[in-house]
Design a protein around this motif. Structure first.
Motif, PDB file in Angstrom:
ATOM      1  N   VAL A   1     -18.194  -8.786 -21.109  1.00 16.83           N
ATOM      2  CA  VAL A   1     -18.452  -7.840 -22.201  1.00 16.83           C
ATOM      3  C   VAL A   1     -19.281  -6.668 -21.680  1.00 16.83           C
ATOM      4  CG1 VAL A   1     -19.637  -7.521 -24.397  1.00 16.83           C
ATOM      5  CG2 VAL A   1     -18.268  -9.564 -24.015  1.00 16.83           C
ATOM      6  N   ILE A   2     -20.303  -6.977 -20.876  1.00 17.10           N
ATOM      7  CA  ILE A   2     -21.150  -5.904 -20.334  1.00 17.10           C
ATOM      8  C   ILE A   2     -20.322  -4.979 -19.442  1.00 17.10           C
ATOM      9  CG2 ILE A   2     -23.092  -5.430 -18.784  1.00 17.10           C
ATOM     10  CD1 ILE A   2     -24.408  -7.978 -19.891  1.00 17.10           C
TER      11      ILE A   2
ATOM     12  N   CYS B   1     -12.945 -11.883 -24.625  1.00 15.41           N
ATOM     13  CA  CYS B   1     -13.309 -12.109 -23.226  1.00 15.41           C
ATOM     14  C   CYS B   1     -13.204 -13.588 -22.869  1.00 15.41           C
ATOM     15  CB  CYS B   1     -14.711 -11.591 -22.947  1.00 15.41           C
ATOM     16  SG  CYS B   1     -14.774  -9.802 -22.991  1.00 15.41           S
TER      17      CYS B   1
ATOM     18  N   MET C   1     -15.424  -9.241 -29.305  1.00 18.98           N
ATOM     19  CA  MET C   1     -15.553  -9.102 -27.849  1.00 18.98           C
ATOM     20  C   MET C   1     -15.756 -10.465 -27.185  1.00 18.98           C
ATOM     21  SD  MET C   1     -14.929  -6.081 -27.179  1.00 18.98           S
ATOM     22  CE  MET C   1     -15.154  -6.302 -25.419  1.00 18.98           C
ATOM     23  N   PHE C   2     -16.562 -11.335 -27.854  1.00 20.45           N
ATOM     24  CA  PHE C   2     -16.791 -12.651 -27.258  1.00 20.45           C
ATOM     25  C   PHE C   2     -15.491 -13.439 -27.199  1.00 20.45           C
ATOM     26  CE2 PHE C   2     -17.377 -17.198 -28.026  1.00 20.45           C
ATOM     27  CZ  PHE C   2     -17.908 -17.530 -26.797  1.00 20.45           C
TER      28      PHE C   2
ATOM     29  N   ALA D   1     -25.381 -16.957 -25.691  1.00 20.33           N
ATOM     30  CA  ALA D   1     -24.396 -15.949 -25.266  1.00 20.33           C
ATOM     31  C   ALA D   1     -24.146 -14.948 -26.392  1.00 20.33           C
ATOM     32  CB  ALA D   1     -23.086 -16.629 -24.866  1.00 20.33           C
ATOM     33  N   LEU D   2     -23.998 -15.455 -27.623  1.00 23.04           N
ATOM     34  CA  LEU D   2     -23.709 -14.554 -28.747  1.00 23.04           C
ATOM     35  C   LEU D   2     -24.858 -13.588 -28.989  1.00 23.04           C
ATOM     36  CD1 LEU D   2     -21.945 -16.861 -31.365  1.00 23.04           C
ATOM     37  CD2 LEU D   2     -20.932 -15.069 -29.964  1.00 23.04           C
TER      38      LEU D   2
ATOM     39  N   LEU E   1     -24.366  -5.116 -27.259  1.00 24.33           N
ATOM     40  CA  LEU E   1     -23.461  -4.219 -27.999  1.00 24.33           C
ATOM     41  C   LEU E   1     -24.223  -3.311 -28.947  1.00 24.33           C
ATOM     42  CD1 LEU E   1     -20.389  -6.473 -28.868  1.00 24.33           C
ATOM     43  CD2 LEU E   1     -20.511  -4.652 -27.196  1.00 24.33           C
TER      44      LEU E   1
ATOM     45  N   ILE F   1     -24.798 -10.970 -26.276  1.00 27.72           N
ATOM     46  CA  ILE F   1     -23.705 -10.005 -26.505  1.00 27.72           C
ATOM     47  C   ILE F   1     -24.051  -9.079 -27.661  1.00 27.72           C
ATOM     48  CG2 ILE F   1     -21.299  -9.758 -27.240  1.00 27.72           C
ATOM     49  CD1 ILE F   1     -20.660 -12.299 -25.733  1.00 27.72           C
ATOM     50  N   TYR F   2     -24.624  -9.683 -28.749  1.00 29.35           N
ATOM     51  CA  TYR F   2     -24.976  -8.858 -29.909  1.00 29.35           C
ATOM     52  C   TYR F   2     -25.976  -7.768 -29.521  1.00 29.35           C
ATOM     53  CZ  TYR F   2     -27.019  -7.233 -34.193  1.00 29.35           C
ATOM     54  OH  TYR F   2     -27.483  -6.416 -35.190  1.00 29.35           O
TER      55      TYR F   2
ATOM     56  N   VAL G   1     -20.267 -13.092 -21.171  1.00 34.50           N
ATOM     57  CA  VAL G   1     -21.290 -12.068 -21.414  1.00 34.50           C
ATOM     58  C   VAL G   1     -21.168 -10.956 -20.385  1.00 34.50           C
ATOM     59  CG1 VAL G   1     -23.760 -11.602 -21.449  1.00 34.50           C
ATOM     60  CG2 VAL G   1     -22.869 -13.675 -22.513  1.00 34.50           C
TER      61      VAL G   1
ATOM     62  N   THR H   1     -19.245  -8.110 -32.022  1.00 33.03           N
ATOM     63  CA  THR H   1     -19.744  -9.190 -31.166  1.00 33.03           C
ATOM     64  C   THR H   1     -18.754 -10.352 -31.149  1.00 33.03           C
ATOM     65  OG1 THR H   1     -22.002  -8.577 -31.725  1.00 33.03           O
ATOM     66  CG2 THR H   1     -21.668 -10.767 -30.787  1.00 33.03           C
TER      67      THR H   1
END
Lengths: 175, 249
Positions: free
Chosen positions: B48-49, B105, B101-102, A34-35, A42, A38-39, B45, B98
């Motif tokens: 965040v998107i 959320c 936001m993680f 997941a990280l 972003l 997301i990284y 995820v 990152t």
């Protein structure tokens, strides 16, 4: 209340799921995925895009400010031109008004002079007529007075000659 | 009170059940099994998107609501990184964003009733905390070499005190990842457990209104805590990063 809390404590049962080591591998594996997702989302998509939007907005604001400054300068220029035109127009109007006034004054003066001349001519004419009338009247009065005097003298029993009566009437009239 | 006592016998409090890791399709939980953790991490995820990518798709100069939120979050974290670590910390901004936001959320998704709070698990926050610790320590040595150790040598203190201070500094340095991760997991777990306990009290008719008001109040507090813990985790990461970049006091 006391019974409830004790029953709650009993019902809480064994241990915290957080300390169940058997699930750690699963959690860590999916967390890392997941990280990483997301990284990449972003750093590849979201952040450059937002940075672009903010930079673009800053640019737009700067441009707009410059344009506003320009427009302001032009507006003050236009205002100055307008003021100048206004002053010119006012001067022109004043000039035309002066001219007109002078022309009217001239016409007026001429008309007054003409009218004066006519009036004085009329007055002289009238005076002459009045003089004539007065002279005529004087003659008539003299005649009437002489006749009346002659009659009066005749009535008084006298006898008067015409010349002395006329002289006496003339002398009286003058007096 | 007699009614209460009678009902109390049937009361069941299971405040920790919500934290159980369960397999989505049954079976043993192995490393690659799809579990509720997987599901809620995927949700995070997607959140965040949705928050950062979908809202900004129009690239409007005058932002709408969604884009304003994205820009606000971006500006908030960017300014935090810049203020705390200085100009040379800006290149680590995507990593910090990152994390922020993680956590943000995941915390807020955990507040949805019946959901699972990934950040309430020590395994998750420990990875985050130790990840930051290891990254910052490696970065400190790479950037400063051995002079990174001057972080523990307080040159402004009297010479006699410095060895004692160095010991304290070293202990506090190694406690950082522990406190960093347990702070987040502890806050999330405690809040959710308290919510569940209040919800349990709502089973008793006599005190149900009070319990429901309590649930609402705690829920409001938890919304606050979710945002604050994301902020705290992020700003501490920035502080640790600053130590790595500028170890000299």
């Amino acid at each position: 209340m006391a019974t409830e809390t004790t029953s709650a404590a009993e019902a809480a049962g064994p241990g915290m799921p957080q300390l169940d080591v058997t699930t750690f591998g699963n959690q860590i594996f999916w967390l890392l995925i997941a990280l990483v997702v997301i990284y990449f989302v972003l750093s590849r998509v979201a952040l450059p895009r937002i940075a672009g939007i903010l930079a673009e907005r800053q640019g737009t604001i700067t441009n707009d400010l410059a344009a506003a400054e320009d427009l302001k300068a032009r507006a003050s220029e236009a205002e100055a031109a307008y003021d100048k035109a206004l002053a010119d127009a006012r001067a022109e109007a004043q000039r035309i008004a002066g001219e007109t006034r002078a022309a009217i004054q001239g016409d007026l003066d001429a008309a007054i002079a003409k009218a004066d001349a006519e009036i004085s001519a009329k007055a002289a004419e009238s005076e002459k007529a009045i003089g004539d009338i007065r002279a005529g009247a004087q003659e008539a009065i003299k005649e009437v007075a002489a006749d009346a005097a002659k009659d009066i003298v005749a009535l008084m029993g006298g006898k008067a000659d015409a010349r002395s009566i006329t002289a006496a009437v003339n002398a009286r009239m003058k007096g | 009170m007699a009614d209460d006592a009678k009902a109390g016998g049937g009361l069941s409090f299971k405040p920790m059940d919500q934290f159980e890791v369960k397999s989505l399709f049954g079976g043993e939980i192995g490393t690659f099994t799809l579990t509720n953790v997987t599901f809620w991490l995927v949700m995070a995820v997607l959140a965040v998107i949705a928050l950062m990518v979908l809202t900004t798709s129009k690239r409007a100069v005058v932002p709408g609501r969604g884009q304003s939120i994205a820009e606000l979050l971006y500006g908030f974290v960017y300014k935090m990184v810049e203020d705390v670590t200085g100009k040379d910390g800006i290149k680590y901004f995507p990593y910090i964003m990152t994390l922020f936001m993680f956590i943000l959320c995941a915390n807020f998704l955990g507040l949805i009733p019946m959901s699972f709070t990934t950040t309430s698990h020590i395994a998750v926050t420990a990875i985050l905390g130790f990840g930051v610790f290891i990254a910052v320590t490696v970065l400190g040595f790479v950037k400063n070499g051995a002079s990174f150790l001057s972080l523990f040598w307080v040159s402004s203190a009297p010479l006699a005190l410095r060895p004692i201070l160095a010991i304290i500094e070293i202990i506090s340095y190694f406690v950082r990842p522990v406190s960093h991760s347990i702070r987040l997991a502890g806050n999330m777990m405690a809040g959710h457990a308290v919510l569940k306990v209040f919800a349990g009290f709502a089973q008793v008719a006599a005190i149900a209104p009070l319990a429901i008001i309590g649930v609402m109040a705690i829920y409001g507090l938890e919304v606050l805590v979710s945002a604050i813990q994301a902020y705290v985790f992020t700003i501490l990461t920035c502080v640790y990063l600053k130590d790595a970049l500028h170890p000299h006091h």
